[in-house]
Write a protein that holds these residues in place. Structure first.
Motif, PDB file in Angstrom:
ATOM      1  N   ARG A 115       0.842  -1.190   0.000  1.00 22.68           N
ATOM      2  CA  ARG A 115       0.000   0.000   0.000  1.00 22.68           C
ATOM      3  C   ARG A 115       0.882   1.247   0.000  1.00 22.68           C
ATOM      4  O   ARG A 115       1.939   1.279   0.616  1.00 22.68           O
ATOM      5  CB  ARG A 115      -0.930   0.024   1.204  1.00 22.68           C
ATOM      6  N   SER A 117       0.120   4.102   1.352  1.00 24.71           N
ATOM      7  CA  SER A 117       0.047   4.658   2.706  1.00 24.71           C
ATOM      8  C   SER A 117      -1.096   3.961   3.418  1.00 24.71           C
ATOM      9  O   SER A 117      -1.882   3.246   2.801  1.00 24.71           O
ATOM     10  CB  SER A 117      -0.194   6.173   2.654  1.00 24.71           C
ATOM     11  N   PRO A 118      -1.228   4.151   4.745  1.00 27.42           N
ATOM     12  CA  PRO A 118      -2.367   3.541   5.454  1.00 27.42           C
ATOM     13  C   PRO A 118      -3.716   3.962   4.890  1.00 27.42           C
ATOM     14  O   PRO A 118      -4.687   3.199   4.951  1.00 27.42           O
ATOM     15  CB  PRO A 118      -2.187   4.030   6.893  1.00 27.42           C
ATOM     16  N   ASP A 119      -3.781   5.157   4.309  1.00 29.01           N
ATOM     17  CA  ASP A 119      -5.053   5.673   3.814  1.00 29.01           C
ATOM     18  C   ASP A 119      -5.283   5.381   2.337  1.00 29.01           C
ATOM     19  O   ASP A 119      -6.403   5.117   1.912  1.00 29.01           O
ATOM     20  CB  ASP A 119      -5.135   7.186   4.034  1.00 29.01           C
ATOM     21  N   ARG A 120      -4.207   5.433   1.556  1.00 24.07           N
ATOM     22  CA  ARG A 120      -4.326   5.280   0.103  1.00 24.07           C
ATOM     23  C   ARG A 120      -3.593   4.010  -0.336  1.00 24.07           C
ATOM     24  O   ARG A 120      -2.421   3.841  -0.031  1.00 24.07           O
ATOM     25  CB  ARG A 120      -3.758   6.489  -0.631  1.00 24.07           C
TER      26      ARG A 120
END
Length: 290
Positions: A115, A117-120
């Motif tokens: 991933r 980032s954790p969000d994207r």
């Protein structure tokens, strides 16, 4: 018996340009998996296989018992001084050289998709690193006689039949092996259909394919998933009519398992999902003009 390398007159993983050609390596590995040299037309020159050093004398005796004659190495091909050279019934030169096992001893566990980032989950287009194949997984060769090729590679070289469907057969090594180290497709002579390069995720297959498209190599087949072998694939067509395959999550045949050979009908065995197969997917361009 382990695939060491192949040599071709004209077929990417990481490459190293050398005098009169290119050698093929995977990232972070010093082993040369293949060699490409200049020639008047595309032609598979030889196949090189590794055997445990302590088995070399056994192969010498075994070949003598089977009345398999040794041959001189083809010109321009890298030669191991301790190697034994023979040829297949199709006339393909094969080098048996001493070495250590360079294929996995167990099924490689899939890695999780990275991933951003954790969000994207996904990064911006054009910011991903190059796909990095970890090894040459297998090659598929054309043969003028499928039954004879299976028998030779089983009796002379010790490979086992994994599966067969119509004019295609898959063979594995006896010490624990991917579903196939060498595969065969019926044709009118020997040649190279594809080399298969192992990657670590479906995402790497897609990213590698996209980079090849951007580089001008859009022709091929996939993304899809095979039935026999079970691996996810994308075949990228090279300028000479062969393919380089990105492969992920292939079946594994442990040394301790009595593998059940499947022989399904061709229409049920090539792929479980994916785009339509190209009309000339199994065309042997090395013999097309002969």
């Amino acid at each position: 018996m382990l695939v060491k390398s192949f040599a071709s007159a004209s077929t990417t993983s990481n490459t190293l340009q050398v005098a009169h050609g290119i050698d093929l390596y995977t990232f972070g590995n010093s082993h040369c998996w293949g060699s490409i040299r200049g020639g008047s037309k595309k032609r598979l020159q030889s196949l090189s296989l590794l055997a445990f050093p302590e088995d070399m004398s056994r192969f010498e005796f075994h070949f003598a018992q089977l009345n398999i004659k040794k041959i001189e190495p083809p010109s321009g091909v890298s030669v191991d001084s301790e190697a034994i050279w023979i040829e297949t019934p199709d006339g393909l030169p094969v080098q048996i050289a001493p070495g250590q096992k360079n294929s996995p001893d167990a099924r490689e566990l899939p890695t999780s998709i990275r991933r951003y980032s954790p969000d994207r989950g996904a990064p911006l287009r054009g910011t991903t690193p190059p796909t990095a194949p970890v090894r040459l997984g297998h090659i598929l060769l054309f043969t003028a006689d499928l039954d004879r090729a299976i028998k030779f590679f089983a009796d002379a070289l010790g490979l086992g039949l994994s599966d067969r469907s119509g004019g295609v057969a898959f063979m594995h090594g006896r010490y624990g092996s991917d579903h196939h180290l060498v595969a065969f497709a019926q044709s009118n002579g020997y040649g190279l259909h594809h080399s298969s390069w192992t990657v670590q995720s479906i995402d790497e297959i897609g990213l590698g394919s996209e980079r090849m498209i951007q580089a001008g190599y859009s022709s091929g087949w996939g993304l899809g998933r095979h039935v026999l072998g079970s691996n996810y694939f994308r075949y990228v067509r090279d300028p000479w009519g062969s393919y380089a395959e990105y492969s992920f999550d292939i079946d594994f045949v442990p040394a301790s398992v009595d593998w059940e050979v499947w022989t399904p009908a061709p229409e049920n065995s090539l792929y479980i999902w994916g785009p339509k197969v190209p009309d000339d997917f199994v065309m042997n361009y090395e013999t097309a003009e002969d």
